[in-house]
Motif scaffolding. Sequence first.
Motif, mmCIF file in Angstrom:
data_model
loop_
_atom_site.group_PDB
_atom_site.id
_atom_site.type_symbol
_atom_site.label_atom_id
_atom_site.label_comp_id
_atom_site.label_asym_id
_atom_site.label_seq_id
_atom_site.Cartn_x
_atom_site.Cartn_y
_atom_site.Cartn_z
ATOM 1 N N LEU A 4 4.426 -0.322 -18.141
ATOM 2 C CA LEU A 4 3.143 -0.937 -18.065
ATOM 3 C C LEU A 4 2.399 -0.384 -19.237
ATOM 4 O O LEU A 4 2.148 0.964 -19.365
ATOM 5 C CB LEU A 4 2.364 -0.733 -16.713
ATOM 6 C CG LEU A 4 2.825 -1.552 -15.798
ATOM 7 C CD1 LEU A 4 2.014 -1.237 -14.368
ATOM 8 C CD2 LEU A 4 2.808 -3.080 -15.809
ATOM 9 N N GLU A 6 -0.597 -0.620 -21.804
ATOM 10 C CA GLU A 6 -2.118 -1.206 -22.052
ATOM 11 C C GLU A 6 -2.560 -1.026 -23.465
ATOM 12 O O GLU A 6 -2.050 -0.098 -24.366
ATOM 13 C CB GLU A 6 -3.079 -0.438 -21.132
ATOM 14 C CG GLU A 6 -2.940 -0.431 -19.924
ATOM 15 C CD GLU A 6 -2.424 0.814 -19.238
ATOM 16 O OE1 GLU A 6 -2.559 1.013 -18.060
ATOM 17 O OE2 GLU A 6 -1.596 1.297 -19.880
ATOM 18 N N CYS A 22 -2.131 -5.849 -20.719
ATOM 19 C CA CYS A 22 -1.114 -4.779 -20.103
ATOM 20 C C CYS A 22 0.198 -5.729 -20.166
ATOM 21 O O CYS A 22 0.494 -6.559 -19.486
ATOM 22 C CB CYS A 22 -1.500 -4.764 -18.649
ATOM 23 S SG CYS A 22 -0.148 -3.783 -17.641
ATOM 24 N N MET A 34 -1.224 -7.728 -9.328
ATOM 25 C CA MET A 34 -1.332 -7.042 -10.590
ATOM 26 C C MET A 34 -2.764 -6.635 -10.237
ATOM 27 O O MET A 34 -3.653 -7.174 -9.994
ATOM 28 C CB MET A 34 -1.045 -7.406 -11.720
ATOM 29 C CG MET A 34 0.375 -7.692 -12.077
ATOM 30 S SD MET A 34 1.574 -6.096 -11.802
ATOM 31 C CE MET A 34 1.141 -5.489 -13.313
ATOM 32 N N TRP A 36 -6.350 -3.994 -11.992
ATOM 33 C CA TRP A 36 -6.788 -3.046 -13.216
ATOM 34 C C TRP A 36 -7.716 -2.140 -12.529
ATOM 35 O O TRP A 36 -8.476 -2.592 -11.539
ATOM 36 C CB TRP A 36 -7.719 -3.874 -14.149
ATOM 37 C CG TRP A 36 -6.872 -4.697 -15.348
ATOM 38 C CD1 TRP A 36 -6.514 -6.067 -15.345
ATOM 39 C CD2 TRP A 36 -6.338 -4.135 -16.525
ATOM 40 N NE1 TRP A 36 -5.986 -6.092 -16.410
ATOM 41 C CE2 TRP A 36 -5.796 -5.262 -17.193
ATOM 42 C CE3 TRP A 36 -6.397 -2.797 -17.151
ATOM 43 C CZ2 TRP A 36 -4.892 -5.099 -18.566
ATOM 44 C CZ3 TRP A 36 -5.945 -2.707 -18.399
ATOM 45 C CH2 TRP A 36 -5.119 -3.743 -19.063
ATOM 46 N N ILE A 74 -9.832 -11.318 -14.836
ATOM 47 C CA ILE A 74 -8.279 -11.020 -14.788
ATOM 48 C C ILE A 74 -7.582 -12.268 -15.102
ATOM 49 O O ILE A 74 -7.897 -13.046 -14.317
ATOM 50 C CB ILE A 74 -8.239 -10.191 -13.740
ATOM 51 C CG1 ILE A 74 -6.755 -9.557 -13.726
ATOM 52 C CG2 ILE A 74 -8.281 -11.008 -12.382
ATOM 53 C CD1 ILE A 74 -6.292 -8.718 -12.914
ATOM 54 N N ARG A 76 -3.324 -13.682 -15.980
ATOM 55 C CA ARG A 76 -1.892 -13.625 -16.315
ATOM 56 C C ARG A 76 -1.285 -14.461 -16.967
ATOM 57 O O ARG A 76 -1.683 -15.416 -16.771
ATOM 58 C CB ARG A 76 -1.048 -13.186 -14.882
ATOM 59 C CG ARG A 76 -1.136 -14.197 -14.244
ATOM 60 C CD ARG A 76 -0.913 -14.285 -12.558
ATOM 61 N NE ARG A 76 0.132 -13.259 -12.440
ATOM 62 C CZ ARG A 76 0.538 -12.507 -11.424
ATOM 63 N NH1 ARG A 76 -0.470 -12.514 -10.553
ATOM 64 N NH2 ARG A 76 1.590 -12.024 -10.987
ATOM 65 N N CYS A 100 -3.704 -0.184 -16.075
ATOM 66 C CA CYS A 100 -2.987 -1.245 -15.449
ATOM 67 C C CYS A 100 -2.169 -0.858 -14.203
ATOM 68 O O CYS A 100 -1.770 0.284 -14.439
ATOM 69 C CB CYS A 100 -2.172 -2.073 -16.517
ATOM 70 S SG CYS A 100 -1.428 -3.569 -15.830
#
Length: 118
Positions: A4, A6, A22, A34, A36, A74, A76, A100
């Motif tokens: 991962l 960041e 991330c 996932m 943060w 957030i 993805r 992350c």
Amino acid sequence: QVQLVESGGGLVQAGGSLKLSCAASGFSIRFNTMAWYRQAPGKQRELVATVTAYGTGTYGASNYADFVRGRFTISRDNAKNTVYLQMNSLKPEDTAVYYCNRPAPEYWGQGTQVIVSS
């Protein structure tokens, strides 16, 4: 090998915005919830936001800590295997190292520093 990574941290004035990324490798974020987290100097690491995995029944659902709700988002991108954290209306108290996280199996990134000046 799971990784991962960041990026996107930096110095910003209060009221400004940053977008953290991330980039995941070694697994598919599509099938993983996932998160943060952040850790300010002298404080414990705290959960900022989560986004759920495919197959959970609430795929893509996001949850936020009260102290960021309405300011942070957030998201993805499964094609890029990347998780993002859009941070708006930043406050000096948002200053922290942001991490992350994949909760299960647990894995952490190295973190990216965010500094918000007043």
